[in-house]
Structures are given as structure tokens and as C-alpha cells.
Scaffold this motif. Structure first.
Motif, PDB file in Angstrom:
ATOM      1  N   GLU A 315       0.359 -32.697 -26.714  1.00 34.86           N
ATOM      2  CA  GLU A 315      -0.231 -31.843 -27.749  1.00 34.86           C
ATOM      3  C   GLU A 315      -0.469 -32.624 -29.032  1.00 34.86           C
ATOM      4  OE1 GLU A 315       0.521 -27.527 -29.969  1.00 34.86           O
ATOM      5  OE2 GLU A 315       2.027 -28.321 -28.586  1.00 34.86           O
ATOM      6  N   LYS A 316       0.511 -33.428 -29.430  1.00 40.92           N
ATOM      7  CA  LYS A 316       0.383 -34.194 -30.678  1.00 40.92           C
ATOM      8  C   LYS A 316      -0.792 -35.167 -30.623  1.00 40.92           C
ATOM      9  CE  LYS A 316       5.352 -34.069 -31.681  1.00 40.92           C
ATOM     10  NZ  LYS A 316       6.614 -34.871 -31.699  1.00 40.92           N
ATOM     11  N   GLY A 317      -0.956 -35.832 -29.480  1.00 43.47           N
ATOM     12  CA  GLY A 317      -1.999 -36.842 -29.374  1.00 43.47           C
ATOM     13  C   GLY A 317      -3.229 -36.388 -28.609  1.00 43.47           C
ATOM     14  N   PHE A 318      -3.425 -35.079 -28.500  1.00 41.08           N
ATOM     15  CA  PHE A 318      -4.525 -34.528 -27.697  1.00 41.08           C
ATOM     16  C   PHE A 318      -5.879 -35.077 -28.134  1.00 41.08           C
ATOM     17  CE2 PHE A 318      -7.884 -31.466 -26.926  1.00 41.08           C
ATOM     18  CZ  PHE A 318      -7.702 -31.111 -25.598  1.00 41.08           C
ATOM     19  N   ILE A 319      -6.664 -35.521 -27.161  1.00 43.81           N
ATOM     20  CA  ILE A 319      -8.039 -35.972 -27.440  1.00 43.81           C
ATOM     21  C   ILE A 319      -9.045 -35.034 -26.777  1.00 43.81           C
ATOM     22  CG2 ILE A 319      -9.704 -37.843 -27.172  1.00 43.81           C
ATOM     23  CD1 ILE A 319      -7.297 -39.783 -27.015  1.00 43.81           C
ATOM     24  N   LYS A 320      -8.995 -34.962 -25.473  1.00 41.66           N
ATOM     25  CA  LYS A 320      -9.898 -34.100 -24.706  1.00 41.66           C
ATOM     26  C   LYS A 320      -9.173 -33.568 -23.468  1.00 41.66           C
ATOM     27  CE  LYS A 320     -13.742 -34.785 -27.119  1.00 41.66           C
ATOM     28  NZ  LYS A 320     -14.466 -33.686 -27.815  1.00 41.66           N
ATOM     29  N   ALA A 321      -9.788 -32.567 -22.837  1.00 40.77           N
ATOM     30  CA  ALA A 321      -9.284 -32.061 -21.560  1.00 40.77           C
ATOM     31  C   ALA A 321     -10.425 -32.050 -20.549  1.00 40.77           C
ATOM     32  CB  ALA A 321      -8.722 -30.658 -21.716  1.00 40.77           C
ATOM     33  N   GLU A 322     -10.153 -32.576 -19.371  1.00 44.43           N
ATOM     34  CA  GLU A 322     -11.104 -32.470 -18.263  1.00 44.43           C
ATOM     35  C   GLU A 322     -10.749 -31.219 -17.471  1.00 44.43           C
ATOM     36  OE1 GLU A 322     -10.764 -36.039 -16.021  1.00 44.43           O
ATOM     37  OE2 GLU A 322     -11.386 -37.343 -17.686  1.00 44.43           O
ATOM     38  N   VAL A 323     -11.730 -30.341 -17.277  1.00 43.04           N
ATOM     39  CA  VAL A 323     -11.462 -29.042 -16.675  1.00 43.04           C
ATOM     40  C   VAL A 323     -12.356 -28.812 -15.457  1.00 43.04           C
ATOM     41  CG1 VAL A 323     -11.313 -26.541 -17.041  1.00 43.04           C
ATOM     42  CG2 VAL A 323     -10.879 -28.122 -18.954  1.00 43.04           C
ATOM     43  N   ILE A 324     -11.719 -28.455 -14.341  1.00 44.04           N
ATOM     44  CA  ILE A 324     -12.452 -28.068 -13.136  1.00 44.04           C
ATOM     45  C   ILE A 324     -12.064 -26.636 -12.794  1.00 44.04           C
ATOM     46  CG2 ILE A 324     -12.955 -28.592 -10.714  1.00 44.04           C
ATOM     47  CD1 ILE A 324     -11.844 -31.394 -11.183  1.00 44.04           C
ATOM     48  N   LYS A 325     -13.045 -25.808 -12.506  1.00 42.99           N
ATOM     49  CA  LYS A 325     -12.767 -24.449 -12.053  1.00 42.99           C
ATOM     50  C   LYS A 325     -12.359 -24.488 -10.576  1.00 42.99           C
ATOM     51  CE  LYS A 325     -13.758 -22.579 -15.987  1.00 42.99           C
ATOM     52  NZ  LYS A 325     -12.664 -22.034 -16.837  1.00 42.99           N
ATOM     53  N   LEU A 326     -11.417 -23.653 -10.210  1.00 45.54           N
ATOM     54  CA  LEU A 326     -10.893 -23.672  -8.843  1.00 45.54           C
ATOM     55  C   LEU A 326     -11.993 -23.425  -7.820  1.00 45.54           C
ATOM     56  CD1 LEU A 326      -8.463 -23.884  -6.954  1.00 45.54           C
ATOM     57  CD2 LEU A 326      -8.086 -21.432  -7.270  1.00 45.54           C
ATOM     58  N   SER A 327     -12.905 -22.530  -8.133  1.00 47.48           N
ATOM     59  CA  SER A 327     -13.994 -22.228  -7.192  1.00 47.48           C
ATOM     60  C   SER A 327     -14.855 -23.463  -6.935  1.00 47.48           C
ATOM     61  CB  SER A 327     -14.861 -21.089  -7.742  1.00 47.48           C
ATOM     62  OG  SER A 327     -15.390 -21.418  -9.017  1.00 47.48           O
ATOM     63  N   ASP A 328     -15.067 -24.275  -7.990  1.00 46.76           N
ATOM     64  CA  ASP A 328     -15.837 -25.516  -7.811  1.00 46.76           C
ATOM     65  C   ASP A 328     -15.059 -26.525  -6.977  1.00 46.76           C
ATOM     66  OD1 ASP A 328     -18.054 -24.672  -9.265  1.00 46.76           O
ATOM     67  OD2 ASP A 328     -17.182 -25.316 -11.170  1.00 46.76           O
ATOM     68  N   TYR A 329     -13.740 -26.606  -7.207  1.00 48.86           N
ATOM     69  CA  TYR A 329     -12.911 -27.529  -6.439  1.00 48.86           C
ATOM     70  C   TYR A 329     -12.939 -27.147  -4.958  1.00 48.86           C
ATOM     71  CZ  TYR A 329      -9.389 -31.255  -6.714  1.00 48.86           C
ATOM     72  OH  TYR A 329      -8.728 -32.455  -6.636  1.00 48.86           O
ATOM     73  N   GLN A 330     -12.874 -25.834  -4.700  1.00 52.11           N
ATOM     74  CA  GLN A 330     -12.921 -25.366  -3.312  1.00 52.11           C
ATOM     75  C   GLN A 330     -14.270 -25.699  -2.667  1.00 52.11           C
ATOM     76  OE1 GLN A 330     -11.262 -21.216  -4.380  1.00 52.11           O
ATOM     77  NE2 GLN A 330     -10.703 -21.451  -2.233  1.00 52.11           N
ATOM     78  N   HIS A 331     -15.326 -25.580  -3.437  1.00 50.53           N
ATOM     79  CA  HIS A 331     -16.674 -25.813  -2.897  1.00 50.53           C
ATOM     80  C   HIS A 331     -16.930 -27.291  -2.632  1.00 50.53           C
ATOM     81  CE1 HIS A 331     -20.951 -25.134  -2.188  1.00 50.53           C
ATOM     82  NE2 HIS A 331     -21.201 -26.147  -3.014  1.00 50.53           N
ATOM     83  N   TYR A 332     -16.558 -28.154  -3.594  1.00 50.62           N
ATOM     84  CA  TYR A 332     -16.882 -29.580  -3.487  1.00 50.62           C
ATOM     85  C   TYR A 332     -15.761 -30.415  -2.861  1.00 50.62           C
ATOM     86  CZ  TYR A 332     -20.951 -28.486  -6.331  1.00 50.62           C
ATOM     87  OH  TYR A 332     -22.139 -27.952  -6.789  1.00 50.62           O
ATOM     88  N   LYS A 333     -14.584 -29.814  -2.696  1.00 54.11           N
ATOM     89  CA  LYS A 333     -13.471 -30.392  -1.930  1.00 54.11           C
ATOM     90  C   LYS A 333     -12.675 -31.492  -2.639  1.00 54.11           C
ATOM     91  CE  LYS A 333     -14.733 -27.780   1.509  1.00 54.11           C
ATOM     92  NZ  LYS A 333     -14.023 -26.490   1.725  1.00 54.11           N
ATOM     93  N   THR A 334     -13.336 -32.351  -3.438  1.00 56.28           N
ATOM     94  CA  THR A 334     -12.611 -33.437  -4.097  1.00 56.28           C
ATOM     95  C   THR A 334     -12.984 -33.498  -5.576  1.00 56.28           C
ATOM     96  OG1 THR A 334     -14.294 -35.146  -3.746  1.00 56.28           O
ATOM     97  CG2 THR A 334     -12.676 -34.797  -1.970  1.00 56.28           C
ATOM     98  N   GLU A 335     -12.111 -34.160  -6.352  1.00 57.52           N
ATOM     99  CA  GLU A 335     -12.389 -34.340  -7.775  1.00 57.52           C
ATOM    100  C   GLU A 335     -13.624 -35.213  -7.973  1.00 57.52           C
ATOM    101  OE1 GLU A 335     -10.163 -36.365 -11.595  1.00 57.52           O
ATOM    102  OE2 GLU A 335      -8.927 -35.249 -10.166  1.00 57.52           O
ATOM    103  N   LEU A 336     -13.774 -36.233  -7.164  1.00 58.01           N
ATOM    104  CA  LEU A 336     -14.931 -37.118  -7.270  1.00 58.01           C
ATOM    105  C   LEU A 336     -16.230 -36.359  -7.020  1.00 58.01           C
ATOM    106  CD1 LEU A 336     -16.155 -39.929  -7.615  1.00 58.01           C
ATOM    107  CD2 LEU A 336     -15.769 -40.329  -5.150  1.00 58.01           C
TER     108      LEU A 336
END
Length: 365
Positions: A315-336
Motif C-alpha cells: 500500500e505504501k509503495g503502490f504504483i499500479k494494479a494489473e486487473v483481470i476479470k474472472l470471466s476473461d480468465y475463464q475464456h482465455y485460459k491463461t494470463e498471457l
């Protein structure tokens, strides 16, 4: 964030039986008051089918669910606010929890002694409420005495604080709980340091016999009618059934047992869901080869606050957050694959975390 619910109620209403069942942590259950002397703490995993989905997609080394601590606190009796029975210890223990699970006896059984000799859930609830209200009133009056001295100088902020404290005092004197006081968040700061017992959110567990598990009974209806203006949850559970479920070794056996009773889920699941709802919690996830983990946060929290649940440095050093929606993860299967499809959002400090978000934080210490 550590979440803790305190199981309270009069002696012999089924607190320890319920605690034993839901935590598999065997507190002594006996047919006499105060068999639970020291608070017993059970850490219980919150079931979430989304974890299974992520486990199948990521194949991590381990999966870590959200947990809630349930504390079985010694039975309360009349006069607890003045130290009767185990009153002082009870009140000190309950002050530490995030929410109260108030178990109320809603069954007849001549073999289990009722502390007052009769079953009356509304009266039982009233005994607990009164003792907690008296303790809160004592706390409020002590602070009023302190603030009154300081406010004599004409400080407008102190006068406002005194006015708010007086409002809480008036409500408590009417026999109502502090949670029923309608003030804004700024005014609540006047009593924040007091940790008022009756300001805590509450779930009423109507402990019924096996015959009443589906429909409830006259005791449950009386309880529901009495608390309908409190913005509180009421969950019907048979502690006796839950105790039997806890003895079964496999999930398959538990499902067969539930089916025999015509139940789709255990009382534990209902209680956990009610606890989550009462505390206004949502879950976000982190997912990698080493670990898939669920993280509980308050609804409406922004990304840096959510990161702080993992570690304060995040929290102190927060820069950005990478966010994936679960439905997208289910559809595309991998983070890549999500990244290649443009389904990983880069969010800043103002992003409000959504329930089910899969997140990776960038930070700099």
C-alpha cells in the motif's frame, strides 16, 4: 485483514455445540452454565467455487481460501455489566470482535436446562441486549463527563462531539442498541474510541430442532418479528444437525447426509455467507504458479487499500494494479492469453476493486 465473529448468547442455547460443529475444534459442551471459560477460537475456511475455477486454470502448488475466526465466548447472565458471573471477561472478549453471532434458543427440550426455566427467544435476546447497553451507557457517560469539562471553553468541535455523545446516551437509555443511531461517518468518530458493544453488526442464529430446520417455528417467527427493524441477519440453523455433519469424514458423506435432510447446504455455509454480507465484504484473488489465494476486503476499497491486505509495503509503495476479470480468465485460459487479447487492465490509485477481480500489484518500497 483478520476477521473475527464472537459467538454469544445465554448459557445452554447451543453456542459451544455450534462452535464445535463449525470449527471441528472441540470446546467442552456440557449441560451447565459457563462450561466455556476461556474463549475458544476456530479458524474456518470460507467456501468459494471461484477458487476451484482458478485452481484448474493455474494449477498452483497450493490454494488458500479466505478464513473467518469464530470465537466461542463464555455464556452471559443478568448482571454481567456489573461483573456478575463471567460478565467482565465476556464483555472484554466481545469488544475485540468485528461482528456478533448471537445464538438464540428456538427449540424445546426438557433435557437441556434453560437458564431462566423457559424458552423465550425475545426475552433471551433482551437480556443480552440490556447488559451490553448498560456497559455502553457506562462508557458513553464517562466520556461525556470528560468532554463536558473541555467543552466549557466554547470549542465548537467539542460541543458537536458532546451533542453526538448525548444522542447515543439517549438512545441507550431508551433500551435501544447503539447501531440504531443514525449519524454520519464524521459524527461516529465521537464514539469510535469507545468500541461500543451494541454498535457492532449482529447475526441472530435461531438454533432450532431438526423438525424445524426447513420451516422454522413459532420461536423463530417471534425472533424475526422482534429484530426486523435492526438491519440484522437471521439465520436458521440446527446445531444438532451441524454437529452430526462435522463428524463425517468426506465431502461425499456430508452431501449424502444433507440430501437425507433435504438440505442443499450446511448451516455453516449459511452462517459464513451471512457474516460476509453483514461485514460488507468482497473477495479479490491473486493467482500464480506458487499460490492461488482469496483476499477479503471491504466493499468500495480502492486498489492501494486492497494491496495493503497482502502487506503494508504494497500500500505504501503502490504504483499500479494489473486487473483481470474472472470471466476473461475463464475464456482465455491463461494470463498471457488475456494480455494478448487486451484483457489486462492497468489501474491506478483510484480504482475501486470489484468482487472476483484477479490482481497483481506493482509497488516500490
Amino acid at each position: 485483514m483478520g476477521l473475527q465473529c464472537g459467538i454469544v448468547g445465554l448459557p445452554n442455547v447451543g453456542k459451544s455445540t455450534l462452535f464445535n460443529a463449525i470449527s471441528n475444534n472441540k470446546a467442552e459442551a456440557a449441560n451447565f452454565p459457563f462450561c466455556t471459560i476461556e474463549p475458544n477460537v476456530g479458524v474456518i475456511s470460507v467456501p468459494d467455487p471461484r477458487l476451484k475455477v482458478l485452481e484448474q486454470l493455474v494449477n498452483p502448488q497450493r490454494v488458500v481460501p479466505t478464513t473467518i475466526e469464530f470465537v466461542d465466548i463464555a455464556g452471559l447472565v443478568k448482571g454481567a455489566s456489573k461483573g456478575e458471573g463471567l460478565g467482565n471477561q465476556f464483555l472484554a472478549n466481545i469488544r475485540e470482535v468485528d461482528a456478533i453471532v448471537h445464538v438464540v434458543r428456538c427449540f424445546d427440550n426438557d433435557n437441556i436446562v434453560h437458564v431462566d426455566g423457559r424458552v423465550n427467544p425475545v426475552s433471551d435476546k433482551g437480556i443480552i441486549d440490556t447488559e451490553l447497553q448498560l456497559k455502553d451507557l457506562e462508557s458513553v457517560e464517562k466520556k461525556i463527563a470528560r468532554v463536558e469539562k473541555s467543552a466549557k471553553g466554547g470549542d465548537a468541535k467539542l460541543k458537536k462531539e458532546l451533542s453526538t455523545l448525548q444522542l447515543f446516551k439517549d438512545v441507550l437509555l431508551e433500551g435501544k442498541n447503539a447501531r440504531s443511531v443514525n449519524v454520519d461517518e464524521e459524527d461516529k468518530k465521537a464514539v469510535a474510541d469507545l468500541q461500543l458493544l451494541t454498535a457492532k453488526p449482529v447475526i441472530y442464529v435461531a438454533n432450532v430442532d431438526e423438525a424445524s430446520i426447513h420451516t422454522g417455528n413459532k420461536y423463530v417467527e417471534a425472533l424475526k418479528e422482534h429484530v426486523k427493524g435492526e438491519n440484522a441477519e437471521v439465520v436458521i440453523i440446527s446445531a444438532a444437525i451441524e454437529a452430526q455433519i462435522a463428524e463425517l469424514e468426506t465431502e461425499e458423506d456430508r452431501q449424502v447426509f444433507l440430501q437425507e435432510y433435504g438440505l442443499t447446504e450446511s448451516g455453516l455455509n449459511k452462517l459464513l455467507r451471512a457474516s460476509y454480507h453483514l461485514l460488507d465484504l468482497i473477495t479479490y484473488f491473486t493467482a500464480g504458479e506458487k499460490e492461488v489465494r482469496a483476499w477479503p476486503i471491504r466493499r468500495g476499497w480502492k486498489a492501494p487499500q486492497a494491496a495493503g491486505v497482502i502487506h503494508t509495503d504494497f500500500e505504501k509503495g503502490f504504483i499500479k494494479a494489473e486487473v483481470i476479470k474472472l470471466s476473461d480468465y475463464q475464456h482465455y485460459k491463461t494470463e498471457l492469453a488475456c494480455k494478448e487479447a487486451g484483457k489486462i487492465a492497468i489501474e491506478g490509485k483510484e480504482y475501486v476493486v470489484g468482487d472476483g477481480d484477479i490482481m497483481h500489484f506493482r509497488f516500490n518500497v
